[in-house]
Scaffold this active site. Structure first.
Site, PDB file in Angstrom:
ATOM      1  N   HIS A 191      25.761  -8.365  12.118  1.00 59.04           N
ATOM      2  CA  HIS A 191      25.048  -8.096  13.370  1.00 59.04           C
ATOM      3  C   HIS A 191      25.671  -8.824  14.553  1.00 59.04           C
ATOM      4  CE1 HIS A 191      22.181  -6.296  10.589  1.00 59.04           C
ATOM      5  NE2 HIS A 191      22.125  -5.420  11.568  1.00 59.04           N
ATOM      6  N   GLU A 435      19.983   4.504   4.397  1.00 59.84           N
ATOM      7  CA  GLU A 435      20.943   3.398   4.286  1.00 59.84           C
ATOM      8  C   GLU A 435      20.887   2.705   2.932  1.00 59.84           C
ATOM      9  OE1 GLU A 435      20.247   0.777   7.643  1.00 59.84           O
ATOM     10  OE2 GLU A 435      18.095   0.979   7.494  1.00 59.84           O
ATOM     11  N   ASP A 459      24.657  -0.349   6.351  1.00 58.61           N
ATOM     12  CA  ASP A 459      23.982  -0.787   5.134  1.00 58.61           C
ATOM     13  C   ASP A 459      24.306   0.131   3.961  1.00 58.61           C
ATOM     14  OD1 ASP A 459      22.530  -3.212   5.546  1.00 58.61           O
ATOM     15  OD2 ASP A 459      21.326  -2.130   7.010  1.00 58.61           O
TER      16      ASP A 459
HETATM   17  C1  PEP Z   1      23.115   0.622   9.621  1.00 64.45           C
HETATM   18  O1  PEP Z   1      22.782  -0.037   8.631  1.00 64.45           O
HETATM   19  O2  PEP Z   1      24.091   1.400   9.622  1.00 64.45           O
HETATM   20  C2  PEP Z   1      22.372   0.493  10.871  1.00 64.45           C
HETATM   21  C3  PEP Z   1      22.632   1.271  11.891  1.00 64.45           C
HETATM   22  O3  PEP Z   1      21.446  -0.493  10.941  1.00 64.45           O
HETATM   23  P1  PEP Z   1      21.803  -2.037  11.212  1.00 64.45           P
HETATM   24  O4  PEP Z   1      23.264  -2.132  11.533  1.00 64.45           O
HETATM   25  O5  PEP Z   1      20.949  -2.517  12.318  1.00 64.45           O
HETATM   26  O6  PEP Z   1      21.464  -2.674   9.903  1.00 64.45           O
HETATM   27 MG    MG Z   2      20.893  -1.047   8.651  1.00 66.23          MG
END
Ligand code: PEP
Ligand code: MG
Length: 582
Positions: A191, A435, A459
């Protein structure tokens, strides 16, 4: 010159002075002193050293009295190090002969010692290097005193080098002065990496251990396109940097002039390109870049920045701001995805026991356990939804039961609002993120119940390939081009088509122009990406037809290795949009 390679997570090439962030965020303001100040600076170093040694001695006595001499031993080791004639004479000669400031000389010398210890290949000695950093911290604190500069007090551009930055720390970086950052740890879709993209700060993560010898103030070239960091660059590297910056600038300017045009393939198929946002203010970036709406609003960042629990009104204000800015355009508000690497500092203890936070209490699981928290958010979304074109999306759904439970709570909240006579939107579309592999396998069953799908490849790749998305030691295995991921997307598309449900890809895969032909060829007509990537995505879309994209996807599906898929897609991108291959 030191050249380090890591993972490119946010594009752009920048040059500037390094600011090394340790736990205490020290920054050395001046690396050099005037020749005629050398004697005073040597005296200043001696005074600081004496104070630090006296301090360490006092601690040694205190700890020895309270806890016993074995616990005080650490302080004798520090004292020995501080009084080591080799250390003292090296610092003094750097001040005298190189006119280094005492702060810089201390840091340079101690970090040099630490690096030697870390490179000996002995675990015990590598850990002892931490004692050296401790001594460095004590001396810097003493030398800098009130002049210690904090990250929040920056007054000039810097490139941050750190072991790690949490998403919370990254979110609060001052983008006026932080022109780039690089970290020793972190993966493609951690993140922190995603936030770098959102803040439009060039960034490289996963450099591996490399900061022991860097004190701060060194010139750094950070190449967020290729994942390279060069410390103290030579003339050749500096010239290459200037060329690459000029080339980048030309492409960016050309694409900027096309930002407001609709994205259509060469054969006239309309493709919707939406933006991913974390903060309400980012909606302006989406609008500026001609986005067709917000395809993913990561609302958990409302919790990560501040130091108090957001109220219903805080949620409502944030969502209303985004919805009003978007007018008729859709805004997909994803409910809280807290947990794993996104945990607000004030509730960190609650998650501390989890051995496997990525597999633990996160996301919709947390919302379903903490119904009051979830209800506050749902009330705010439903109320704000009267101001625009909102959709609700549940993250990390892994079973039908979870989706149904989340929907039931949504219905409860609607009833509460009805009873209270509060205006809300009752016919809001409700979708889910795909995901987790179980959601792909059951995509057909889900497709009967949801209004839309959004594939979260960040994910999905992590859970399909069993690779922690933030761990650089498995970054080579974490691949968007893995054949299993291509097939997963294909399965979701098939199920969605059968039940006539729209699908978006909102993971970082859709921010990467290489994957656009593949995704269009697999049937996607909606891509949601980091706002700064939108112009490049549109460029690919404008230069390809659907039959050509289908041919590319069909060929990619015949390849059985991720690296072959990615190599093939890069070649195709180079053919379709040569400018975009840097
Ligand atoms: C993902 O998992 O692709 C997604 C868009 O969610 P995040 O990156 O916030 O986990
Ligand atoms: Mg995600």
């Amino acid at each position: 010159m030191q050249v380090r390679s890591g993972i490119a997570v946010s594009p752009g090439v920048v040059v500037g002075p390094a600011l090394v962030l340790g736990a205490d965020s020290f920054r050395i303001p001046n690396n050099f002193v005037n020749r005629d100040a050398v004697e005073d600076e040597l005296a200043r170093f001696q005074v600081a050293l004496d104070h630090v040694c006296r301090d360490i001695g006092e601690h040694e006595v205190l700890v020895s009295e309270q806890l016993g001499s074995q616990y005080a031993a650490i302080f004798s080791a520090h004292l020995q190090m501080a009084r080591d004639p080799r250390f003292v004479s090296e610092v003094e000669s750097l001040i005298r002969e190189q006119q280094y400031s005492p702060e810089y000389a201390v840091s340079k010398t101690l970090r040099g010692f630490a690096m030697q210890m870390q490179n000996l290949g002995d675990q015990y000695l590598a850990e002892r290097a931490l004692d050296i950093f401790d001594l460095e911290k004590r001396l810097l604190r003493e030398l800098l005193g009130e002049r210690r500069e904090e990250l929040s007090n920056l007054t000039e551009p810097v490139i941050i080098l750190a072991h790690d930055l949490t998403p919370g720390e990254t979110a609060t970086l001052n983008t006026k002065f932080v022109i780039g950052f690089a970290t020793e740890v972190g993966g493609h879709t951690s993140h922190t990496a995603i936030l770098a993209g959102a803040l439009e700060i060039p960034a490289v993560v996963g450099l591996g251990r490399c900061l022991a010898g860097v004190s701060g103030g060194e010139t750094v070239i950070l190449d967020g396109d290729h994942g390279q960091v060069i410390i103290d660059p030579d003339e050749g590297s500096m010239n290459r940097f200037l060329d690459s910056r000029a080339r980048n600038q030309r492409v960016t300017e050309r694409l900027e002039s096309l930002e407001q045009s609709e994205s259509q393939t060469q054969d006239g198929e309309r493709i919707f390109t939406l933006g991913n946002i974390e903060f309400p203010e980012e909606v302006q970036q989406c609008i500026k870049r001609g986005a067709d709406g917000v395809g993913l609003y990561r609302t958990e960042f409302l919790y990560l920045g501040g130091n108090r629990e957001p109220t219903e009104e805080d949620h409502y204000d944030a969502y209303t701001q985004v919805l009003k800015a978007c007018g008729e355009l859709p805004v997909v508000i994803r409910t809280l995805d807290i947990g794993a690497d996104k945990v607000p500092a004030r509730i960190r203890d609650r998650f501390a026991q989890s051995q496997n936070p990525m597999l633990g209490l996160r996301s919709i699981r947390l919302s379903l356990q903490g119904t009051p928290l979830f209800k506050v958010q749902l009330r705010a979304i439903l109320r704000a939804a009267v101001h625009g074109n909102a959709r609700i999306m549940f993250p990390l759904v892994s079973s039908l039961l979870e989706f149904r439970q989340a929907k039931m709570i949504l219905m409860d909240v609607m009833e509460d609002l009805e009873d209270e006579g509060i205006a809300y939107c009752g016919d809001i579309p409700v979708g889910m993120m795909v995901e987790v592999p179980s959601a792909v396998i059951l995509a057909e069953e889900f497709a009967r119940e949801v209004d839309f799908f959004s594939i979260g490849t960040n994910d999905l790749i992590q859970y399909t390939l069993a690779c922690d998305r933030s761990d650089p030691s498995v970054a080579n295995l974490y691949r968007s081009g893995d054949p299993s991921i291509l097939r997963m997307i294909q399965m979701v598309m098939k199920a969605a088509k059968k039940h006539d449900k729209p699908v978006t890809v909102c993971g970082q895969m859709s921010s990467d122009p290489r994957f656009v032909p593949l995704l269009l060829g697999l049937g996607l007509r909606q891509l949601s990406a980091t706002p700064h990537a939108l112009s490049r995505l549109k460029e690919v879309i404008r230069n390809i037809s659907i039959p050509e994209a289908e041919r590319i996807a069909a060929h990619a599906l015949t390849l059985d290795l991720a690296r072959d898929v990615e190599h093939y897609l890069l070649g195709e991108l180079g053919r379709i949009c040569p400018d975009l291959v840097v």
